[in-house]
Design a protein around this motif. Structure first.
Motif, PDB file in Angstrom:
ATOM      1  N   SER A 109       0.859  -1.195   0.000  1.00 35.06           N
ATOM      2  CA  SER A 109       0.000   0.000   0.000  1.00 35.06           C
ATOM      3  C   SER A 109       0.884   1.229   0.000  1.00 35.06           C
ATOM      4  O   SER A 109       2.007   1.196   0.510  1.00 35.06           O
ATOM      5  N   ARG A 110       0.371   2.295  -0.564  1.00 34.27           N
ATOM      6  CA  ARG A 110       1.130   3.540  -0.634  1.00 34.27           C
ATOM      7  C   ARG A 110       0.168   4.709  -0.691  1.00 34.27           C
ATOM      8  O   ARG A 110      -0.977   4.571  -1.133  1.00 34.27           O
ATOM      9  N   GLU A 111       0.639   5.847  -0.269  1.00 34.77           N
ATOM     10  CA  GLU A 111      -0.135   7.088  -0.367  1.00 34.77           C
ATOM     11  C   GLU A 111       0.838   8.213  -0.696  1.00 34.77           C
ATOM     12  O   GLU A 111       1.781   8.457   0.051  1.00 34.77           O
ATOM     13  N   VAL A 112       0.605   8.862  -1.816  1.00 34.95           N
ATOM     14  CA  VAL A 112       1.483   9.926  -2.284  1.00 34.95           C
ATOM     15  C   VAL A 112       0.672  11.214  -2.399  1.00 34.95           C
ATOM     16  O   VAL A 112      -0.350  11.246  -3.082  1.00 34.95           O
TER      17      VAL A 112
ATOM     18  N   TRP B 142       5.476  -2.213   3.050  1.00 40.04           N
ATOM     19  CA  TRP B 142       5.854  -3.470   2.393  1.00 40.04           C
ATOM     20  C   TRP B 142       5.694  -4.625   3.383  1.00 40.04           C
ATOM     21  O   TRP B 142       5.930  -4.467   4.590  1.00 40.04           O
ATOM     22  N   GLN B 143       5.336  -5.778   2.872  1.00 34.79           N
ATOM     23  CA  GLN B 143       5.388  -7.024   3.638  1.00 34.79           C
ATOM     24  C   GLN B 143       5.938  -8.111   2.730  1.00 34.79           C
ATOM     25  O   GLN B 143       5.372  -8.406   1.678  1.00 34.79           O
ATOM     26  N   VAL B 144       7.063  -8.699   3.149  1.00 33.63           N
ATOM     27  CA  VAL B 144       7.738  -9.730   2.360  1.00 33.63           C
ATOM     28  C   VAL B 144       7.927 -10.960   3.235  1.00 33.63           C
ATOM     29  O   VAL B 144       8.414 -10.861   4.369  1.00 33.63           O
ATOM     30  N   LEU B 145       7.553 -12.121   2.723  1.00 38.10           N
ATOM     31  CA  LEU B 145       7.721 -13.381   3.427  1.00 38.10           C
ATOM     32  C   LEU B 145       8.991 -14.077   2.956  1.00 38.10           C
ATOM     33  O   LEU B 145       9.499 -13.801   1.864  1.00 38.10           O
ATOM     34  N   ASN B 146       9.505 -15.022   3.790  1.00 37.93           N
ATOM     35  CA  ASN B 146      10.691 -15.766   3.375  1.00 37.93           C
ATOM     36  C   ASN B 146      10.412 -16.632   2.149  1.00 37.93           C
ATOM     37  O   ASN B 146      11.336 -17.010   1.414  1.00 37.93           O
TER      38      ASN B 146
END
Length: 450
Positions: A258-261, A270-274
């Motif tokens: 998600s982002r808001e500019v 950010w969410q990153v899994l192994n």
């Protein structure tokens, strides 16, 4: 005497045959084609100047970045564990230390960036100061899954490692709270990190034998320029980043969930899994494997100043031959249909004026931006060529036609430069229309008679 004059009048005067007229037009077309090729020389020089100015900008940005701090890539924190490694050397046993890298179970990063603009001459460089908070936990679970005998590890001499791109960006002393103990980082990696640049702290991890999680928390104030990136070392990696920068470019192997500019700045998560990356939580032979995979998994945000005038100037220069060729074609058609004569030198001067457009565009865009520079350069060039045509032909209509043609061409090229997805389609259709127009007007010329 009268008979002599009468016979003299009967002598046929030399006339231009249709073949000689056709030949003169053919020669003129060939000369014009040669002029177009000749004008490629100044265009090559202008393109070289655009490239040189673009490189000067890169050098200026690098110089400022070197003095402030480079773009930062943050890798860590992670644990380096050593164990006795027995080997034979000439029949004798030799004991050395082997190393194992253990990544955290959770890696949560909250960051706040404050950006500012530094200048080097006419060039601007975006730099930032950041406050980053790292939280998460380590455990021995992944060590056991990998078949590592925890009892042989030197747990009391483990090292917490933290890699950076540029150590000059560290603004304050760095410490980490690990399982209720506070450790101060030392400079350098002492040969215990996956990268050579960074800091480390020797810690006691005897609690790993108790099969419980070891929570950690650390804060760092970090300076950098242009971009910041992170390595997703945790089984679950979450990054929340905020900055007062309204034109971010999210880069790397993962885009934000998600982002808001806004005009005031941006926030991104950010969410990153192994499971999303190509290396495990435990790396045993890390000196030969896994380092490239870690580098390839980085993600973050680019905060470069949005300056694209050199790229756009180069793209517009690629269409110079088209503009010169069409302009010469219109002048030639005008010459034929208006029954006038235009000298080759005058063609050359018009061509040089068209080449000068790109020099004006380059120099003005460095101060007022590409769009405004394009408008100013186009108006000056159109006025110069239109006024010159009015002066040599002495008729307003051809001069207005020439000015209108150049206006349409410059608008068309500007639209092509702005387009990305449909640039090829618009360019092909535009060239088709231009060729059809040239064919239509060329059939109105009697190529074999004056």
């Amino acid at each position: 005497m009268d008979d002599f004059n009468e016979n003299l009048n009967k002598v046929e005067k030399p006339v231009h045959t249709s073949s000689s007229r056709s030949f003169s037009k053919t020669v003129k077309v060939l000369v014009i084609a040669a002029l177009v090729l000749l004008l490629l020389i100044p265009m090559v020089m202008i393109e070289s100047m655009i490239t040189e100015r673009g490189q000067t900008q890169v050098d200026a940005i690098d110089e400022v970045s070197q003095k402030w701090s480079l773009a930062q890539t943050v890798t860590g924190p992670y644990i380096n564990l050593q164990y006795p490694l027995v080997s034979e050397d000439n029949g004798k046993q030799k004991i050395s230390n082997g190393s194992i890298i253990l990544f955290p179970d959770e890696l949560f990063i909250d960051g706040q960036l404050r950006t500012e603009i530094l200048k080097r001459g006419i060039y601007e460089v975006n730099v930032y100061q950041s406050e980053l908070v790292f939280k998460g936990s380590f455990s021995a679970e992944e060590l056991r899954k990998s078949g590592v005998d925890i009892d042989v590890l030197y747990l009391r001499k483990a090292a917490i490692c933290f890699n950076l791109t540029d150590m000059r960006g560290i603004s304050e002393q760095i410490s980490i709270t690990l399982n209720d103990s506070v450790y101060i980082f030392e400079p350098g990696m002492d040969g215990r990190g996956v990268k050579n640049v960074g800091v480390h702290a020797v810690v006691d991890l005897s609690a790993l034998k108790e099969n419980k999680k070891l929570p950690y928390e650390m804060k760092i104030k970090l300076k950098g320029s242009q971009s910041i990136n992170f390595a997703p070392l945790g089984k679950t990696t979450k990054v929340n980043l905020k900055a007062n920068w309204s034109t971010p470019s999210f880069t790397g192997n993962y885009l934000p969930d998600s982002r808001e500019v806004t005009e005031e700045g941006f926030s991104a998560h950010w969410q990153v899994l192994n499971l999303n990356r190509n290396y495990s939580q435990v790396i045993i032979d890390y000196r030969n494997a896994g380092v490239k995979d870690i580098e390839n998994s980085n993600f973050g945000v680019n905060l470069k100043v949005p300056v694209e005038q050199y790229q756009q100037s180069m793209r517009s220069a690629k269409y110079a031959v088209l503009i010169i060729l069409l302009t010469f074609a219109v002048i030639f058609f005008t010459e034929m249909m208006e029954k006038t004569r235009i000298h080759v030198l005058q063609y050359l001067l018009v061509g040089l004026a068209l080449c000068l457009f790109y020099s004006l565009l380059l120099s003005i865009s460095e101060h007022v931006g590409f769009n405004m520079a394009y408008l100013i350069s186009a108006v000056l060039t159109i006025g110069l060529v239109g006024g010159y045509m009015l002066g040599i032909i002495k008729k307003k209509k051809p001069a207005f036609i020439m000015s209108g043609l150049l206006s349409v061409l410059y608008i068309y090229i500007f639209i092509l430069i702005q387009l990305e997805t449909f640039a090829l389609l618009a360019g092909s259709l535009g060239l088709f229309v231009i060729l059809a127009s040239v064919m239509y007007f060329s059939k109105k010329i009697d190529w074999f008679n004056e």
